[in-house]
Design a protein around this motif. Structure first.
Motif, PDB file in Angstrom:
ATOM      1  N   ARG A  10       0.858  -1.187   0.000  1.00 13.71           N
ATOM      2  CA  ARG A  10       0.000   0.000   0.000  1.00 13.71           C
ATOM      3  C   ARG A  10       0.892   1.234   0.000  1.00 13.71           C
ATOM      4  O   ARG A  10       1.849   1.309   0.779  1.00 13.71           O
ATOM      5  N   LYS A  64       0.484   5.227   0.403  1.00 14.80           N
ATOM      6  CA  LYS A  64      -0.298   6.427   0.647  1.00 14.80           C
ATOM      7  C   LYS A  64       0.375   7.611  -0.021  1.00 14.80           C
ATOM      8  O   LYS A  64       1.595   7.593  -0.249  1.00 14.80           O
ATOM      9  N   ASP A 114      -7.164   4.033   4.450  1.00 11.75           N
ATOM     10  CA  ASP A 114      -6.855   3.066   3.397  1.00 11.75           C
ATOM     11  C   ASP A 114      -6.840   3.703   2.001  1.00 11.75           C
ATOM     12  O   ASP A 114      -6.557   3.016   1.011  1.00 11.75           O
ATOM     13  N   ALA A 123      -5.327   5.045  -0.905  1.00 10.30           N
ATOM     14  CA  ALA A 123      -3.947   4.782  -1.314  1.00 10.30           C
ATOM     15  C   ALA A 123      -3.960   4.109  -2.674  1.00 10.30           C
ATOM     16  O   ALA A 123      -5.016   3.824  -3.247  1.00 10.30           O
ATOM     17  N   TYR A 128      -2.587   0.616  -4.368  1.00 14.89           N
ATOM     18  CA  TYR A 128      -2.183  -0.728  -3.973  1.00 14.89           C
ATOM     19  C   TYR A 128      -1.498  -1.422  -5.144  1.00 14.89           C
ATOM     20  O   TYR A 128      -1.988  -1.394  -6.272  1.00 14.89           O
TER      21      TYR A 128
END
Lengths: 113, 121
Positions: free
Chosen positions: A43, A45, A88, A90, A92
């Motif tokens: 992940r 950010k 969450d 972000a 991926y």
């Protein structure tokens, strides 16, 4: 080279809802002698380096919340966020470490609906 | 606590050279493979190079082969990346990443904050 693809390119999910990201490799990343899939999820950010979430396709890294789970084998893999939280948001990435060059998927951007 | 801190990035002209460093702490450096991964502005992640922790063997992406040399000083817990013949397409944030095992067939379990390399005249 092993080509990694991800779908969708982006998705928007309501807070508390499920998010599912798919990853496909152009050839199997399952190493038969140890029965391990050489596949990781990260992940990233905004403005930060990537963070390891999952390795061996389904093993959660220490400290990663259990709302993150992953599955799959061979060439098809899935990352699931069971209850999306604001943090969450972000991009991926999936990544194979089965063969050189190690390759990443193009990324899936997750936003709040 | 594992910490990785890159340095050495900056603005360089096409054809120029740069040496990246990554200072590591919080783990037994010599026991782990290390890697460089880069990210062009607004783009995805690209593996650049890896070096094993055990025998120092190295691997490179085709895009940098012959222009990038990865090395390590286990006595100083430092990873290096020597870049020459830089091109505009080498412009990126360069991340130092720790591999989870001694050989490079492992995931990247810790990442530094990155250092920006800009190739422009």
């Amino acid at each position: 080279d092993i080509v990694m693809t991800q779908s969708p390119d982006s998705l928007a999910v309501s807070l508390g809802e499920r998010a599912t990201i798919n990853c496909k490799s152009s050839q199997s990343v399952l190493y038969s002698p140890n029965n391990k899939n050489y596949l990781a999820w990260y992940r990233q950010k905004p403005g930060q380096p990537p963070k390891l979430l999952i390795y061996w396709a389904s093993t959660r890294e220490s400290g990663v919340p259990d709302r993150f789970s992953a599955s799959g084998s061979g060439t098809d893999f899935t990352l699931t966020i069971s209850s999306l939280q604001a943090e969450d948001v972000a991009v991926y990435y999936c990544q194979q470490y089965y063969g050189v060059p190690f390759t990443f998927g193009p990324g899936t951007k997750v936003d709040i609906k | 606590e594992v910490q990785l801190l890159e340095s050495g990035g900056g603005l360089v002209q096409p054809g120029g050279s740069l040496r990246l460093s990554c200072a590591a702490s919080g783990f037994t450096f010599s026991n782990y493979a290390m890697s460089w991964v880069r990210q062009a502005p607004g783009k995805g992640l690209e593996w650049v190079s890896s070096i094993s922790g055990s025998d120092g063997s190295t691997y490179y992406a085709e895009s940098v082969k012959g222009r990038f040399t990865i090395s390590r000083d286990n006595s100083k817990n430092t990873l290096f990346g020597q870049m020459h013949g830089l091109r505009a397409e080498d412009t990126a944030i360069y991340y130092c990443a720790k591999c989870s095992g001694a050989n490079y067939y492992s995931n990247f379990d810790y990442w530094g904050p990155g250092t920006l390399v800009t190739v422009s005249s």
